[in-house]
Design a protein around this motif. Sequence first.
Motif, PDB file in Angstrom:
ATOM      1  N   ARG A   1      16.404  44.175  -7.563  1.00 31.72           N
ATOM      2  CA  ARG A   1      17.556  45.012  -7.223  1.00 31.72           C
ATOM      3  C   ARG A   1      18.010  45.873  -8.404  1.00 31.72           C
ATOM      4  N   LEU A   2      17.653  45.497  -9.609  1.00 36.76           N
ATOM      5  CA  LEU A   2      17.979  46.359 -10.747  1.00 36.76           C
ATOM      6  C   LEU A   2      17.222  47.670 -10.673  1.00 36.76           C
ATOM      7  N   ASP A   3      15.927  47.625 -10.321  1.00 42.57           N
ATOM      8  CA  ASP A   3      15.175  48.883 -10.283  1.00 42.57           C
ATOM      9  C   ASP A   3      15.369  49.656  -8.986  1.00 42.57           C
ATOM     10  N   SER A   4      15.970  49.020  -7.977  1.00 36.11           N
ATOM     11  CA  SER A   4      16.260  49.763  -6.746  1.00 36.11           C
ATOM     12  C   SER A   4      17.700  50.271  -6.715  1.00 36.11           C
ATOM     13  N   GLY A   5      18.606  49.578  -7.400  1.00 36.40           N
ATOM     14  CA  GLY A   5      20.006  49.976  -7.374  1.00 36.40           C
ATOM     15  C   GLY A   5      20.461  50.767  -8.568  1.00 36.40           C
TER      16      GLY A   5
ATOM     17  N   PRO B   1      22.563  46.823   0.115  1.00 40.36           N
ATOM     18  CA  PRO B   1      21.793  47.093  -1.104  1.00 40.36           C
ATOM     19  C   PRO B   1      22.667  47.009  -2.348  1.00 40.36           C
ATOM     20  N   GLY B   2      22.052  47.278  -3.488  1.00 34.20           N
ATOM     21  CA  GLY B   2      22.795  47.296  -4.737  1.00 34.20           C
ATOM     22  C   GLY B   2      22.370  46.192  -5.670  1.00 34.20           C
ATOM     23  N   HIS B   3      22.581  46.436  -6.963  1.00 36.45           N
ATOM     24  CA  HIS B   3      22.153  45.473  -7.983  1.00 36.45           C
ATOM     25  C   HIS B   3      23.143  44.335  -8.178  1.00 36.45           C
ATOM     26  N   GLY B   4      24.367  44.475  -7.657  1.00 36.73           N
ATOM     27  CA  GLY B   4      25.439  43.576  -8.028  1.00 36.73           C
ATOM     28  C   GLY B   4      25.451  42.229  -7.340  1.00 36.73           C
ATOM     29  N   LEU B   5      24.845  42.107  -6.163  1.00 36.78           N
ATOM     30  CA  LEU B   5      24.985  40.871  -5.392  1.00 36.78           C
ATOM     31  C   LEU B   5      24.389  39.645  -6.078  1.00 36.78           C
ATOM     32  N   PRO B   6      23.155  39.688  -6.584  1.00 35.25           N
ATOM     33  CA  PRO B   6      22.646  38.496  -7.281  1.00 35.25           C
ATOM     34  C   PRO B   6      23.462  38.152  -8.522  1.00 35.25           C
ATOM     35  N   LEU B   7      23.908  39.171  -9.254  1.00 32.55           N
ATOM     36  CA  LEU B   7      24.726  38.925 -10.438  1.00 32.55           C
ATOM     37  C   LEU B   7      26.065  38.310 -10.057  1.00 32.55           C
ATOM     38  N   ALA B   8      26.631  38.799  -8.950  1.00 28.76           N
ATOM     39  CA  ALA B   8      27.894  38.224  -8.483  1.00 28.76           C
ATOM     40  C   ALA B   8      27.714  36.774  -8.068  1.00 28.76           C
ATOM     41  N   ALA B   9      26.564  36.451  -7.471  1.00 27.00           N
ATOM     42  CA  ALA B   9      26.298  35.056  -7.098  1.00 27.00           C
ATOM     43  C   ALA B   9      26.265  34.157  -8.325  1.00 27.00           C
ATOM     44  N   LEU B  10      25.676  34.635  -9.416  1.00 25.02           N
ATOM     45  CA  LEU B  10      25.647  33.861 -10.651  1.00 25.02           C
ATOM     46  C   LEU B  10      27.055  33.642 -11.195  1.00 25.02           C
ATOM     47  N   ALA B  11      27.867  34.693 -11.142  1.00 26.79           N
ATOM     48  CA  ALA B  11      29.242  34.577 -11.632  1.00 26.79           C
ATOM     49  C   ALA B  11      30.049  33.598 -10.778  1.00 26.79           C
ATOM     50  N   LEU B  12      29.898  33.675  -9.471  1.00 26.44           N
ATOM     51  CA  LEU B  12      30.652  32.784  -8.576  1.00 26.44           C
ATOM     52  C   LEU B  12      30.227  31.333  -8.747  1.00 26.44           C
TER      53      LEU B  12
END
Length: 394
Positions: free
Chosen positions: A31-35, A152-163
């Motif tokens: 998602r980093l290279d797509s978002g 879409p977007g790069h933020g969802l996996p990162l947000a899962a880690l934060a949560l």
Amino acid sequence: MSARTTLPWPLVALFTAGYLAPYLLPTTVGRLDSGLPLSATQAGAVGSALLLGSAAAGFLLASRVDRFGPRPLARLGLTLAVLGYGGAALTHWVPAVVAGAVLGGFGSGTATAVAATGIAARPDPHRVTTYGLLGVSALAGAVYLTVPHLGPGHGLPLAALALAALAVWPLTGRLAAPGPAARTPGATGPLPHLRSGLVLAAALMCWSLAQNSLWGVSGRIGLTQAHLSEVTVGMVFAVALGAGLLGVVAASAIGPRLGLALPIGAGTAVIAVCIAVSASARDLTTFAAGEIAWNALYPIVLSYVIGLAASLDGRGRWAVLVGSASSLGTAAGPLAGSVLSAQAGFPAMGAVLAAGLLVVGVPMTVVAMGAGRRSLAVVEIPVETPVYDRATAA
């Protein structure tokens, strides 16, 4: 209830939060290279930077957890993870995303160091490790099933880690304070079993590099070479991590019955075959077969390696140092996999990684054979202990 049969849930939860980042590597990098305006290689480099932050924390804190105390260090690590991953999820400015990923990785590594130190001090480190791997596999599988449906977007996996880090933070109040031995000046000293520990650390670094070189590009193999949709790839990963859950349960149930050398040596050899199959996949059947078999075996081998490292030093220093060496290999994986696949293609990359795994499996097996008797005494799981509770690759 004895200490052997009481499961330290705060340590299990902390282990889960710390290990989640490598498990989410394919979707994070993809998602980093797509978002964001990043190439596949640049996205892999960001993933590597995240995991380098985690490794740096482990090396820095390997012998300092007792000095600072597990509770404040765990809270610091989880706070850094929330701020780093959360900040990276909320911005599209690439330098801020990179900085947030590295900060979050350092927080994950801090949490992992605290968890590894506490687990090594337990009379049953293998059992506690398998429960931690079970938690990581279950949580990562839920993320892979959910994220493709949230947009879409790069933020969802990162947000899962934060949560995940935020959810674990309240449990840190139940972490035990350092015991008397940790506060005694004589408790410090040189690392025991230096040669075995160094060999295991170096071998596991290469082992993790090979595993995560493929894991970091597995999403792209499914999307571009096997021509699957993101939803289908996510479902394959979720099923693979579900197989990892079964692998964790199997590792816990088997315990020391097979010794250490057989699960580590033979398991690594079979994983090498699975990696070659997955990297050469051009359809759903082959891709799913390789990923599912690989992820079922990975946590079994990893749990025995972590238990072996824990048995080398009761204060947990080798467990943290070996885990940090593994994080170094994990960190280099996304970039190495991206470069190898770009230069030689996915099938050739898989063949190289499989050959490398077969080579590094030899010294790991030798260390396991030499320490087998001592390790079995440490990781023994009593038959009356119920098993009710992977896959990573990194």
